[in-house]
Enzyme design. Sequence first.
Site, mmCIF file in Angstrom:
data_model
loop_
_atom_site.group_PDB
_atom_site.id
_atom_site.type_symbol
_atom_site.label_atom_id
_atom_site.label_comp_id
_atom_site.label_asym_id
_atom_site.label_seq_id
_atom_site.Cartn_x
_atom_site.Cartn_y
_atom_site.Cartn_z
ATOM 1 C CG ASP A 73 95.709 74.413 35.006
ATOM 2 O OD1 ASP A 73 96.340 75.363 35.416
ATOM 3 O OD2 ASP A 73 94.677 73.791 35.180
ATOM 4 C CG HIS A 177 78.705 62.696 19.275
ATOM 5 N ND1 HIS A 177 79.447 63.982 19.447
ATOM 6 C CD2 HIS A 177 77.422 63.040 19.184
ATOM 7 C CE1 HIS A 177 78.706 64.916 18.998
ATOM 8 N NE2 HIS A 177 77.484 64.364 18.988
ATOM 9 N NE ARG A 227 77.475 64.288 15.569
ATOM 10 C CZ ARG A 227 76.921 64.641 14.393
ATOM 11 N NH1 ARG A 227 77.590 64.357 13.251
ATOM 12 N NH2 ARG A 227 75.577 64.807 14.291
ATOM 13 C CD GLU A 251 71.293 65.482 16.853
ATOM 14 O OE1 GLU A 251 69.906 64.878 17.172
ATOM 15 O OE2 GLU A 251 71.780 66.020 17.804
#
Length: 371
Positions: A73, A177, A227, A251
């Site tokens: 990075d 998820h 998802r 959900e």
Amino acid sequence: MKVCIEADGGSRGNPGIAGCGTVVYAADRREILREISYVVGTATNNVAEYQGLINGLRAAAELGADEVLVYMDSKLVVEQMSGRWKIKHPDMKKLAIEARDIASQFSRVSYEWVPRVKNSAADELANKAMDALAKGAKPGPLDTTPKKPAPEAVDSNNPARWNGASTEPTRLILLRHGQTPMSAARQYSGRSNPELSELGFWQAEAAAASLAERGGIDLVLASPLRRAQQTAETVAKRLGVEVETEERLIEMDFGEWDGLTFDEARALHPELHEKWVQNPTLTTPGGESLQKLHRRVKKLRESLQAEHPGKNILVVTHLTVIKSLLRQGLDGGPQLFRRIFLDLASISIVEFYDADNSSVRLVNDTSHLRR
């Protein structure tokens, strides 16, 4: 053999306490071949990053690699080692020459910049080295070999020894998820149905690899939302099992607040939002309450326990559903919804025995995202 190197370095001060971390793994199967946590000493951040790279190249040579792909990075190191940027600092010039000498042994070496989130395993090893230096460790590699537990410690980890359970538990492995564009924007995402983002798919793959290593999963259940389905399918493919959709894992319905951020929902209904945060019996406009969700999830858990005694069930679902199951495992009150933090793609484990016995074994494990 082709290997990948993830390398990072850091310093607390510039210069200051410095360390670096390196992970080397087989490119074709992501099997970790070497982990290096290295105490650099007093140095700059860039010097530490170069040392992490050198350690990785040395390890790749020792492993007999002929092709190497380096992920870092540090834009500076990637561009300098790729020959696109000049190297001015004398310490870094010396290290770059050393790195290039080692790299010349391979048929091919390429360098690729990655965001910090995808280099977290090397970052963790670098911080471990800096912590060790702060405590008096001398420059050089740290021993990162995992210590095996004593034989007697394994048996003592069985909750049945202290909770009086007489049956094998129904074990729920709870996987949240991966990231979606809505979760990245910190929006309420209930019945809305976004797909995983690029990072979300990467998180799902990382979770899949970790769960495959654990093994022993008998059944995979998932919320019907996209998802959760995409996350579950990624894991199930690795495990070689089918995903079963369970509607009750959906959900919570946030109603009119779905798609809004916390601040936007509060601005829209300031008084209700403040009360709703504190009171699980309140319902969002057009939605449902935490209390209603908890009752739904409790009925599901009881049916799973009755239908699958002694089984290991992977449950791929959402934030509030997982919190509800953890609350049941802890036999706690509604305040637990506000006191448990769960990352995206995190793994938690809760076991339910006979009668009212239960045991929470793991909460918010994200170690698979730092590999």
